[in-house]
Design a protein around this motif. Structure first.
Motif, mmCIF file in Angstrom:
data_model
loop_
_atom_site.group_PDB
_atom_site.id
_atom_site.type_symbol
_atom_site.label_atom_id
_atom_site.label_comp_id
_atom_site.label_asym_id
_atom_site.label_seq_id
_atom_site.Cartn_x
_atom_site.Cartn_y
_atom_site.Cartn_z
ATOM 1 N N PHE A 198 0.826 -1.211 0.000
ATOM 2 C CA PHE A 198 0.000 0.000 0.000
ATOM 3 C C PHE A 198 0.859 1.259 0.000
ATOM 4 N N ASN A 220 -8.901 5.783 0.201
ATOM 5 C CA ASN A 220 -9.883 4.713 0.406
ATOM 6 C C ASN A 220 -10.157 3.958 -0.895
ATOM 7 N N TRP A 224 -7.269 1.638 -1.442
ATOM 8 C CA TRP A 224 -7.398 0.466 -0.574
ATOM 9 C C TRP A 224 -8.368 -0.543 -1.186
#
Length: 323
Positions: A100, A121, A124
């Motif tokens: 990430f 987000n 993700w």
């Protein structure tokens, strides 16, 4: 010198020369007339494959490492085997964090160049969906490709449609065209990656400019970079995070403070001494402390506040975090 493969070195030098020539000379010339960049990488790949294939087994053989046989097709989806969960759970967390961090760093790097914002987000969700689906096909843990991302950005990619094209080409290669790349020299692939990442090397060279902008940020970069190179990515990232948190603690204990004054004719308060027009409000002292208050810097806060004689007058306290 005895371990150098001169054929590989010459092949790499020629490929890098052509790629740099295209990037630094051909592309600027063609830019006013073409929206896409000159496909020198594709031409180098095709030419090297043809040359390697025709010269194989002859006196003109390049004698460089080639990709070799590529297994065609894709494994059928299967259910997970959870018997190895205990053995891989710690590594899985490390891989997820590193994946990430690299992904969001690349996304922000490209976003800065193309002037748009990155939604963490959404990133993700994309990574999670990718890993979940890929896990049923026995794929390795994936992430953002540094070389391919930079290459796509350099080629002018600005939408997700490029991903559809890349996936389509990969499927064609995996299911049918894989044998065509058997004679592709590995040095050619390495040169394409190295030249595509040229801008990153330039940024590393100019990292000393960060020292003049922010000494703390420069040391965070230096410590993280050194730890990653000398140890490994996982520990390097952990060391960088710990060092960054340590700098936050240290900065809060040596926070700047200043008395504020109002700019005549406005409601703005600025630091006295920093702005000549700033004037104290009679009977009131406005004290700014550039750090959140907690036990470690409470004594420093009281000392600084008493130093400006806030104890003897009505005092308004402001903090850098808006408190």
């Amino acid at each position: 010198m005895n371990t150098i493969s001169y054929q590989t070195a010459i092949c790499s030098f020629i490929c890098c020369a052509f790629l740099l020539f295209s990037k630094m000379i051909v592309d600027p010339i063609l830019k006013p007339w073409m929206k896409i960049k000159f496909p020198m990488e594709l031409l180098v790949v095709i030419f090297s494959i043809v040359l390697s294939y025709l010269g194989s087994g002859t006196p003109f053989d390049l004698n460089v490492a080639i990709v070799g046989e590529i297994e065609a097709g894709m494994k059928a989806p299967t259910m997970h085997d959870f018997s190895y969960t205990d053995a891989v759970i710690c590594s899985a967390f490390s891989i997820a964090i590193v994946s990430f961090v690299i992904h969001i760093a690349l996304a922000k790097l490209v976003a800065k160049g193309l002037n748009y914002q990155v939604n963490a987000n959404q990133e993700w969700l994309a990574l999670g969906s990718m890993h979940t689906i890929a896990s049923f096909f026995g794929c390795f843990a994936g992430g953002s490709s540094l070389s391919r991302t930079i290459t796509s950005a350099n080629l002018g990619t600005k939408s997700q449609l490029s991903t559809v094209v890349v996936v389509s080409v990969l499927l064609i290669v995996v299911f049918g065209a894989a044998p065509l790349f058997t004679h592709l020299p590995k040095p050619v692939l390495s040169c394409i990656v190295v030249i595509a990442m040229k801008d990153l090397y330039v940024q590393l060279y100019f990292s000393h400019r960060l020292f003049h902008q922010s000494i703390i940020d420069f040391f965070i970069f230096a410590v993280t970079f050194s730890a990653t190179v000398l140890i490994n990515v996982n520990l390097g990232l952990a060391i960088g995070i710990v060092f960054a948190l340590l700098t936050v603690v240290l900065r809060s204990q040596w926070a700047e403070s200043v008395c504020m004054g109002r700019i005549p004719g406005t409601s703005d308060f600025k630091g006295i001494g920093h702005y000549r027009a700033a004037m104290e409000v009679p009977g009131i002292k406005v004290f700014r402390f550039d750090a959140p208050l907690y036990f470690a810097n409470a004594e420093l806060f009281l000392t600084r506040m008493h130093r400006v004689n806030c104890a003897s007058t009505l005092c308004a306290v402001t903090k850098a975090d808006g408190g």
